[in-house]
Enzyme design. Structure first.
Site, PDB file in Angstrom:
ATOM      1  N   HIS A  11      37.185  35.505  46.106  1.00  0.00           N
ATOM      2  CA  HIS A  11      36.542  35.664  44.791  1.00  0.00           C
ATOM      3  C   HIS A  11      36.788  34.446  43.915  1.00  0.00           C
ATOM      4  O   HIS A  11      35.855  33.686  43.645  1.00  0.00           O
ATOM      5  CB  HIS A  11      37.054  36.944  44.112  1.00  0.00           C
ATOM      6  CG  HIS A  11      36.459  37.164  42.760  1.00  0.00           C
ATOM      7  ND1 HIS A  11      37.203  37.567  41.674  1.00  0.00           N
ATOM      8  CD2 HIS A  11      35.178  37.032  42.314  1.00  0.00           C
ATOM      9  CE1 HIS A  11      36.409  37.682  40.618  1.00  0.00           C
ATOM     10  NE2 HIS A  11      35.176  37.364  40.995  1.00  0.00           N
ATOM     11  N   HIS A  41      42.056  39.883  40.486  1.00  0.00           N
ATOM     12  CA  HIS A  41      41.136  40.938  40.039  1.00  0.00           C
ATOM     13  C   HIS A  41      41.143  42.096  41.021  1.00  0.00           C
ATOM     14  O   HIS A  41      40.191  42.851  41.104  1.00  0.00           O
ATOM     15  CB  HIS A  41      39.729  40.365  39.865  1.00  0.00           C
ATOM     16  CG  HIS A  41      39.714  39.087  39.084  1.00  0.00           C
ATOM     17  ND1 HIS A  41      39.665  37.849  39.688  1.00  0.00           N
ATOM     18  CD2 HIS A  41      39.790  38.855  37.757  1.00  0.00           C
ATOM     19  CE1 HIS A  41      39.705  36.897  38.762  1.00  0.00           C
ATOM     20  NE2 HIS A  41      39.781  37.482  37.586  1.00  0.00           N
TER      21      HIS A  41
HETATM   22  S1  FES Z   1      40.512  36.166  42.609  1.00  0.00           S
HETATM   23 FE1  FES Z   1      40.821  37.823  43.957  1.00  0.00          FE
HETATM   24  S2  FES Z   1      39.615  39.416  43.128  1.00  0.00           S
HETATM   25 FE2  FES Z   1      39.291  37.761  41.780  1.00  0.00          FE
END
Ligand code: FES
Length: 173
Positions: free
Chosen positions: A103, A122
């Site tokens: 992500h 997140h």
């Molecule tokens: S950096 Fe891992 S869920 Fe956003």
């Protein structure tokens, strides 16, 4: 249909017929479809074959830190004790994953209880027994898994990665 709508419609049809492209200076004869293989193959390269460890270095359900395909790409090897997708070794239970969240690049932590990789950023979660499948969170792809091979001495080699690593613009190294 209003007069204005008709003019837009005629203009659109004329453009799509090629007259518009010619008027725009585009050579219509130069438009050829890109073969699917060429279109997808452009993002792929041959990964290096790197020795990561030996099967004797692994303990059941304990991550072993490695890096692949280069020193800037941390990951882990895991011996899960049961046959899993992408697993290698005598029990097809050894897998490897990047530890960088796809992500936004936070470092993932291994949860031995449910055999998941977990993101403190997140809260995305990835199932190590299911090929790194995302099971929760904001990531939009599964966790990149190493393509592994074990030789007759028990040495474990990585030969590729099945998803795009975070921070790389393509699978070109
Ligand atoms: S950096 Fe891992 S869920 Fe956003």
């Amino acid at each position: 249909m209003s007069r204005c709508d008709r003019m837009v419609d005629v203009g659109r049809r004329r453009f799509m017929s090629g007259a518009g492209l010619a008027a725009a200076g585009v050579a219509v004869t130069s438009i050829t479809p890109i073969p699917a293989q060429a279109a997808t193959g452009a993002a792929r390269v041959d990964y290096p074959v790197n020795r990561l460890a030996n099967v004797r270095d692994l303990k059941l359900n304990e991550p072993l830190n490695v890096s692949y395909p280069d020193a800037n790409a941390p990951g882990v090897l895991l011996k899960l004790g049961k046959l899993v997708p992408g697993g290698v070794g005598a029990e097809s239970d050894i897998v490897g994953f990047t530890t960088i969240c796809p992500h936004k690049g936070f470092t993932l932590n291994y949860g031995a209880g449910d055999r998941t990789m977990n993101c403190p950023g997140h809260y995305s979660r990835f199932d190590c027994e299911a090929g790194g499948q995302q099971i929760w969170g904001q990531a939009t792809q599964n966790l990149p898994q190493y393509v592994l091979r074990v030789d007759d001495k028990g040495d474990i080699y990585a030969e590729g990665v099945d998803e795009l690593l975070y921070g790389r613009l393509s699978n070109v190294l």
